[in-house]
Structures are given as C-alpha cells and as structure tokens.
Design a protein around this motif. Sequence first.
Motif, PDB file in Angstrom:
ATOM      1  N   GLU A 137       0.503  -1.106  -0.313  1.00  0.00           N
ATOM      2  CA  GLU A 137      -0.124   0.034   0.099  1.00  0.00           C
ATOM      3  C   GLU A 137       1.029   1.346  -0.091  1.00  0.00           C
ATOM      4  OE1 GLU A 137      -4.467  -0.919   2.105  1.00  0.00           O
ATOM      5  OE2 GLU A 137      -2.756   0.399   3.345  1.00  0.00           O
TER       6      GLU A 137
ATOM      7  N   ASP B 272      -3.452   4.724  -1.652  1.00  0.00           N
ATOM      8  CA  ASP B 272      -4.142   4.158  -1.238  1.00  0.00           C
ATOM      9  C   ASP B 272      -5.485   4.772  -0.135  1.00  0.00           C
ATOM     10  OD1 ASP B 272      -3.796   1.878  -2.812  1.00  0.00           O
ATOM     11  OD2 ASP B 272      -1.931   1.841  -2.175  1.00  0.00           O
ATOM     12  N   THR B 273      -4.846   5.149   0.185  1.00  0.00           N
ATOM     13  CA  THR B 273      -5.067   6.384   1.844  1.00  0.00           C
ATOM     14  C   THR B 273      -4.077   7.336   1.963  1.00  0.00           C
ATOM     15  OG1 THR B 273      -5.093   3.750   2.960  1.00  0.00           O
ATOM     16  CG2 THR B 273      -5.449   5.744   4.272  1.00  0.00           C
TER      17      THR B 273
ATOM     18  N   PRO C 253      -9.592   7.077   1.902  1.00  0.00           N
ATOM     19  CA  PRO C 253      -8.866   6.522   0.100  1.00  0.00           C
ATOM     20  C   PRO C 253      -8.976   8.526  -0.071  1.00  0.00           C
ATOM     21  CG  PRO C 253     -11.571   5.510   0.517  1.00  0.00           C
ATOM     22  CD  PRO C 253     -10.960   6.194   1.756  1.00  0.00           C
TER      23      PRO C 253
ATOM     24  N   GLU D  83     -10.183   9.815  -2.554  1.00  0.00           N
ATOM     25  CA  GLU D  83     -11.086  10.368  -3.109  1.00  0.00           C
ATOM     26  C   GLU D  83     -11.980  10.540  -1.921  1.00  0.00           C
ATOM     27  OE1 GLU D  83     -10.159   7.760  -4.208  1.00  0.00           O
ATOM     28  OE2 GLU D  83     -12.024   5.752  -4.185  1.00  0.00           O
TER      29      GLU D  83
END
Length: 253
Positions: free
Chosen positions: A31, A217-218, A232, A234
Amino acid sequence: MNPMVKAEGVCKRFGRLEVLKGIDLEVQPGEVMCVIGPSGSGKSTFLRCINHLEKVDAGRLYVDGELVGYRQKGDKLHELRENEVTHKRREIGMVFQRFNLFPHKTALENLTEAPTQVLGESKASARERATALLAEVGLADKAGSYPRQLSGGQQQRVAIARALAMRPKLMLFDEPTSALDPELVGDVLEVMRQLAKDGMTMVVVTHEMEFAREVADTVVFMDGGVVVEAGPPERVIRDPQHERTKAFLSRVL
Ligand code: ADP
Ligand code: MG
C-alpha cells in the motif's frame, strides 16, 4: 499477513510538548499511504518513530509485525540494543527533503557503499544492481557523476535509488520534493509512482495533492498530533468531512 506498519495509540513528546497524541493507523503490504497536514503537526516525527530515530512514549508501533524498539522474550519486552536497532533500520528506506548523498562519491558509489560495507555484497554484484537501479530512476548516464554535478531532482532520484539498493521492505518519504525547483518535481514523483506500481510499501509525507490523489491508497490528514481523518483519496481530498481538513485543503489546493 501482518500489516507493514501498525500504530496503536502512538504518543510522543519532547519535554512538555506533546507532538503525537495517540496515532492509530495501518499500512498494508504493497500500500501507499500519503500523510498530509500543516507544518508542525507531527508528520516527520511519526516517520522518525517508524524508522527507529525516535522512541515512542506510549502506545505501540509495529513494523511488519514486530514491535519497534523492543524484542519479546516470553511475555517480557526488552529494549533493543543499538546494534539491533541498526539492523532493523536497514530494512527501511528513508528519503528526506534534503538529498543527503555522500558528496565525495559518485552516484554509483553512493549506491554501492552500504550494500558492500553493510550487507557484505560483492563489489561486482553491488555495481550491477546499482547500475540497474540508476537506469530505473532515469540516470543511467550519471553513474560517474558527483552529487554537485547533478540537479536537485537528479540527486533526489539517486537518493531514492540508494535507499532501494538496500532492498528495503518499506520506504518512507519525508517531503521528498519540497526542496526542489518546480520543474524538477515531476521526474521525482514519476520515480515514486513507478515504485508504487511495482508494489513497494510506501509512507509518503507530501504536499503534492495530485500525487496523493493518483497514487495513494490511503490519505491521512494529521493536525496537532492526531489523525483528523483518513481514507481513500477520493474521500479525504475530494470530500473531506472535517472542518480542519477542509481549511487545510483550501490552502494547498
Ligand atoms: P511536521 O513534520 O508535521 O512539520 P514535526 O514532526 O517536524 O512536524 O514536528 C512536530 C513538533 O515537534 C514541532 O512543534 C516541532 O518543533 C517539534 N519537534 C520535532 N522534533 C523535535 C525535537 N527533536 N525536539 C523538540 N521538539 C521537536
Ligand atoms: Mg516535517
């Protein structure tokens, strides 16, 4: 599979200054976590804790399932000795804002130094791998150049390749493009983007929101020593839930 990084209530103070006030987060293998937040919020301190450069005062911090700074014997914890810490630190690559290359060594020598001196790799195999890594960061033709002969962006790419030469399982980046002229930032981010694609686990402190949006990813927003929100990109960048996140993003976007 263990998380690569797991923080449970991590606290850190310098004298009376509480810098980390209970950080909880997890980074899974492969990640990319981007950490954003205002200056002084504890981002660098958190990375330094992961990399054994600071001791946590409370809470627990694990890297790849192992408690940072301690060794468990039965149900007792023993603080790691200095040589044990040094050993652990080799598994983590770190890239700082200022590319601290060895000034009197060429790009290639910067990459072969630790693998030969620390890991005991043969000169030939270290050179072969260093050559391949320099090519990967787009600097195949700069193997014989000294840091002063390279631009800031090129030096930073050498610094990334040098960290990779130690075959780390985790890479930490502390504002790797903040000291660069704007036109040099893109090449460094491109190298990091590729590294992420190749599956490297990365924790990246950055103000590059476009990079965070595309690659993370985060995204974790830190302020005042706490994680205000995480999720996330977005969600956190496009649709932040907290006032503090909104205020910060309106300043940097
Ligand atoms: P950030 O990276 O988010 O800008 P830092 O982790 O560098 O924040 O710093 C958080 C706070 O901790 C700041 O107030 C800073 O001055 C303080 N701090 C960091 N390192 C030390 C130290 N070694 N001794 C005393 N205070 C420190
Ligand atoms: Mg910092």
